[in-house]
Design a protein around this motif. Structure first.
Motif, PDB file in Angstrom:
ATOM      1  N   ARG A  67       0.673  -1.032  -0.138  1.00 30.94           N
ATOM      2  CA  ARG A  67       0.057   0.166  -0.166  1.00 30.94           C
ATOM      3  C   ARG A  67       1.012   1.305  -0.018  1.00 30.94           C
ATOM      4  NH1 ARG A  67      -2.648   3.149  -1.910  1.00 30.94           N
ATOM      5  NH2 ARG A  67      -4.088   4.363  -0.714  1.00 30.94           N
ATOM      6  N   ALA A  68       1.875   1.309   0.807  1.00 32.73           N
ATOM      7  CA  ALA A  68       2.841   2.400   0.717  1.00 32.73           C
ATOM      8  C   ALA A  68       3.586   2.484  -0.588  1.00 32.73           C
ATOM      9  CB  ALA A  68       3.875   2.163   2.031  1.00 32.73           C
ATOM     10  N   LEU A  69       3.961   1.590  -1.301  1.00 33.80           N
ATOM     11  CA  LEU A  69       4.459   1.701  -2.383  1.00 33.80           C
ATOM     12  C   LEU A  69       3.532   2.301  -3.527  1.00 33.80           C
ATOM     13  CD1 LEU A  69       6.992   1.337  -4.386  1.00 33.80           C
ATOM     14  CD2 LEU A  69       6.115  -0.985  -4.720  1.00 33.80           C
ATOM     15  N   LYS A  70       2.336   1.785  -3.399  1.00 39.55           N
ATOM     16  CA  LYS A  70       1.138   2.080  -4.429  1.00 39.55           C
ATOM     17  C   LYS A  70       0.863   3.521  -4.182  1.00 39.55           C
ATOM     18  CE  LYS A  70      -0.839  -2.189  -5.769  1.00 39.55           C
ATOM     19  NZ  LYS A  70      -0.364  -1.986  -7.298  1.00 39.55           N
ATOM     20  N   TYR A  71       0.826   4.150  -3.096  1.00 38.16           N
ATOM     21  CA  TYR A  71       0.581   5.427  -2.497  1.00 38.16           C
ATOM     22  C   TYR A  71       1.838   6.321  -3.256  1.00 38.16           C
ATOM     23  CZ  TYR A  71      -0.840   9.314   0.349  1.00 38.16           C
ATOM     24  OH  TYR A  71      -1.104  10.854   0.666  1.00 38.16           O
ATOM     25  N   SER A 114      -4.070  12.839  -1.422  1.00 36.92           N
ATOM     26  CA  SER A 114      -5.056  12.194  -0.727  1.00 36.92           C
ATOM     27  C   SER A 114      -5.692  13.222   0.397  1.00 36.92           C
ATOM     28  CB  SER A 114      -4.263  11.003   0.242  1.00 36.92           C
ATOM     29  OG  SER A 114      -5.064  10.517   1.359  1.00 36.92           O
ATOM     30  N   ILE A 115      -6.729  13.029   0.718  1.00 34.95           N
ATOM     31  CA  ILE A 115      -7.486  13.639   1.887  1.00 34.95           C
ATOM     32  C   ILE A 115      -7.426  13.067   3.130  1.00 34.95           C
ATOM     33  CG2 ILE A 115      -8.940  14.768   0.223  1.00 34.95           C
ATOM     34  CD1 ILE A 115     -11.129  12.812   0.984  1.00 34.95           C
ATOM     35  N   GLU A 116      -6.486  12.194   3.541  1.00 36.44           N
ATOM     36  CA  GLU A 116      -6.629  11.502   4.513  1.00 36.44           C
ATOM     37  C   GLU A 116      -5.475  11.924   5.569  1.00 36.44           C
ATOM     38  OE1 GLU A 116      -6.856   7.580   3.260  1.00 36.44           O
ATOM     39  OE2 GLU A 116      -9.031   7.243   3.896  1.00 36.44           O
ATOM     40  N   TRP A 117      -4.872  13.036   5.305  1.00 37.79           N
ATOM     41  CA  TRP A 117      -4.008  13.418   6.059  1.00 37.79           C
ATOM     42  C   TRP A 117      -4.321  14.235   7.480  1.00 37.79           C
ATOM     43  CZ3 TRP A 117       1.095  11.936   6.028  1.00 37.79           C
ATOM     44  CH2 TRP A 117       1.267  11.345   4.968  1.00 37.79           C
ATOM     45  N   TYR A 118      -3.875  14.128   8.537  1.00 34.57           N
ATOM     46  CA  TYR A 118      -4.388  14.979   9.851  1.00 34.57           C
ATOM     47  C   TYR A 118      -3.113  15.436  10.228  1.00 34.57           C
ATOM     48  CZ  TYR A 118      -8.760  12.212   9.046  1.00 34.57           C
ATOM     49  OH  TYR A 118      -9.588  11.691   8.427  1.00 34.57           O
ATOM     50  N   TYR A 119      -3.484  16.953  10.996  1.00 35.38           N
ATOM     51  CA  TYR A 119      -2.412  17.491  11.631  1.00 35.38           C
ATOM     52  C   TYR A 119      -2.277  16.737  13.337  1.00 35.38           C
ATOM     53  CZ  TYR A 119      -2.515  21.253   8.637  1.00 35.38           C
ATOM     54  OH  TYR A 119      -2.337  21.996   7.294  1.00 35.38           O
TER      55      TYR A 119
END
Length: 133
Positions: A67-71, A114-119
Motif C-alpha cells: 500500500r505504501a509503495l502504491k501510494y 490524498s484527503i486522509e492526512w491529519y495534523y
C-alpha cells in the motif's frame, strides 16, 4: 426550468425504462466489500512533504508495504510506515478513528493528493488507535 433540460429528459427516460445504474467509486465501495474482513490499519508519515501530519488508512487486499509503495507511485512522494496493526475489521476501526480526529483533518488536499492526512503526531494517532481498541 429543470423539466425542459436535456439532462432531465434523458434521466427521466432511463428511470422510466429502468435502464440505469449507479457506479460507486472504489474509494467508497471498498469499505462495504471488505467489511468484517481481517486486514491492517496503518499510519503513514512523510517528513519531507507532510511535516507534522499523519495519514491513517486501512487495507485488506494488500500488505501495508504494498500500500505504501502504491501510494508513493500514485501521489509522487514517499511515505513511511510509522505503525500498522492487524485487526478483524480495519475499515470500521478506521472510520471510528477518523471521526475522533476529524477536527484535525488537513483541508485543501483535493488537487491530486490524498484527503486522509491529519495534523496529529503519529505517536498520538497510534495512542488514539490503541485507546479505541
Amino acid at each position: 426550468n429543470l423539466s425542459k433540460s436535456i439532462f432531465f429528459k434523458k434521466y427521466y427516460k432511463c428511470c422510466k425504462k429502468k435502464k440505469f445504474y449507479i457506479e460507486i467509486p472504489d474509494e467508497i465501495n471498498h469499505k462495504n466489500i471488505y467489511k468484517n474482513i481481517p486486514g491492517h490499519i496503518y499510519i503513514f508519515t512523510s517528513s519531507k512533504t507532510k511535516s507534522g501530519q499523519s495519514k491513517i488508512g486501512a487495507t485488506v487486499s494488500m500488505s501495508v508495504e504494498e500500500r505504501a509503495l502504491k501510494y508513493s507511485e500514485k501521489y509522487g512522494y514517499t511515505v513511511n510506515i510509522f505503525y500498522q496493526l492487524r485487526h478483524k475489521d480495519p475499515f470500521t476501526l478506521e472510520d471510528i478513528i477518523k471521526k475522533r480526529i476529524n477536527d484535525l483533518k488537513v483541508t485543501g488536499n483535493v488537487n491530486g493528493d490524498s484527503i486522509e492526512w491529519y495534523y496529529i503526531e503519529p505517536s498520538l494517532l497510534k495512542k488514539t488507535i490503541l485507546n479505541t481498541l
